[in-house]
Design an enzyme around this catalytic site. Structure first.
Site, PDB file in Angstrom:
ATOM      1  N   TRP A   1      69.086  23.426  47.065  1.00 32.02           N
ATOM      2  CA  TRP A   1      69.648  22.760  46.687  1.00 32.02           C
ATOM      3  C   TRP A   1      69.831  22.345  44.730  1.00 32.02           C
ATOM      4  O   TRP A   1      68.885  21.813  44.397  1.00 32.02           O
ATOM      5  CB  TRP A   1      70.836  21.562  47.197  1.00 32.02           C
ATOM      6  CG  TRP A   1      72.627  21.577  46.612  1.00 32.02           C
ATOM      7  CD1 TRP A   1      72.514  20.729  45.627  1.00 32.02           C
ATOM      8  CD2 TRP A   1      73.536  22.466  46.572  1.00 32.02           C
ATOM      9  NE1 TRP A   1      74.179  21.237  44.837  1.00 32.02           N
ATOM     10  CE2 TRP A   1      74.983  22.308  45.369  1.00 32.02           C
ATOM     11  CE3 TRP A   1      73.497  23.623  47.046  1.00 32.02           C
ATOM     12  CZ2 TRP A   1      75.752  23.001  45.971  1.00 32.02           C
ATOM     13  CZ3 TRP A   1      74.579  24.567  47.154  1.00 32.02           C
ATOM     14  CH2 TRP A   1      75.821  23.923  46.383  1.00 32.02           C
TER      15      TRP A   1
ATOM     16  N   ASP B   1      65.466  40.408  35.684  1.00 28.81           N
ATOM     17  CA  ASP B   1      67.090  40.678  35.824  1.00 28.81           C
ATOM     18  C   ASP B   1      67.587  39.340  35.168  1.00 28.81           C
ATOM     19  O   ASP B   1      68.959  38.476  35.855  1.00 28.81           O
ATOM     20  CB  ASP B   1      68.055  40.267  37.432  1.00 28.81           C
ATOM     21  CG  ASP B   1      69.298  40.704  37.757  1.00 28.81           C
ATOM     22  OD1 ASP B   1      69.853  41.579  36.018  1.00 28.81           O
ATOM     23  OD2 ASP B   1      69.782  40.869  38.284  1.00 28.81           O
TER      24      ASP B   1
END
Length: 270
Positions: free
Chosen positions: A71, A174
């Protein structure tokens, strides 16, 4: 692991916050469509992380139907974090690659990409990034024959307009602003890569395409760490052709004019 919150979905996957048995918080991507495979994303994250440059989430688990990542507690970008990111991105690129391409299958959004090797960057960009998506856009009725021919004209002069040859860089592939998380304690963290050995100007052009925050700070620090070849600004539209083609394939008319403008600016280099 238990799911503690749903964070969103596409037609191919769902996003969740989860908790491991010891209480650790994680980010979970689950397949919502048959055929989704997270192995390439996990391989790309690990490969980028091996450089020890820009932070990436830890790959906690990857299976056929899910990807579990450490996380990231997000915060706001600062000038200091942007400058650090610029320097770290230069170091990531400098870590290099064995060649153009990657040993894992490529994906960008929901579209597959060929990561097969090529002898040089103009060949890789033409055959692995531009031509497949030009054909897909044509087949979906989103580019006319004349527009396809214009892009093919760019491809025909790629060796002359792509700048001085460089060694393959270790790139994210990307790197739009949504794939840069600004964490509270780690600075910039890169997510959702289409990682491969490529041209470093590709990542920089992608950052500019949709306006990364504090881009001028990022670029100034990058160029101090790793100066760019003369003419790099003029080549930005060239490196934006692929992501714009992807957007035309996915979303159609909304990105067509931006693509054609980039084509015209690129043709002016020849």
């Amino acid at each position: 692991m238990r799911i503690t919150a749903d964070l969103g979905r596409s037609h191919r996957w769902t996003l969740h916050c989860g908790e491991l048995p010891g209480g650790r918080q994680v980010f979970v991507k689950r397949a919502a469509d048959v055929g989704v495979d997270f192995a390439s994303e996990a391989a790309g994250l690990r490969w980028l992380g091996e450089a020890g440059a820009v932070a990436v989430p830890e790959v906690v688990e990857v299976g056929g139907d899910r990807l579990v990542l450490g996380w990231i507690e997000t915060g706001a970008p600062t000038d200091e974090a942007a400058e650090r990111f610029g320097r770290d991105l230069a170091r990531l690129h400098r870590a290099g690659a064995d060649g153009y391409g990657a040993p894992w299958p490529g994906w960008i959004a929901e579209l597959p990409m060929d990561n097969g090797p090529a002898a040089d960057w103009p060949t890789f960009y033409a055959e692995r990034r531009l031509l497949p998506f030009v054909r897909l856009a044509r087949d979906r009725g989103r580019l006319s024959d004349d527009e396809v021919r214009s892009i093919e004209s760019v491809i025909s002069v790629l060796p002359e307009i792509s700048g001085p040859p460089e060694m393959p860089s270790r790139i994210h592939g990307d790197l739009w602003s949504g794939n840069v998380l600004w964490s509270k304690d780690r600075g910039a963290v890169l997510i959702d890569p289409a990682a491969h050995g490529g041209h470093r100007e590709t990542d920089l052009a992608m950052l500019a395409l949709f306006g990364a925050p504090r881009l001028s700070r990022i670029m100034a620090a990058y160029r101090e760490e790793a100066p760019l070849a003369e003419g790099w600004r003029d080549r930005v539209p060239l490196h934006q052709l692929h992501p714009l083609l992807v957007h035309v394939c996915l979303f159609g008319e909304a990105y067509r004019s931006s693509l054609l403008e980039a084509v015209n600016r690129t043709l002016a280099l020849s």
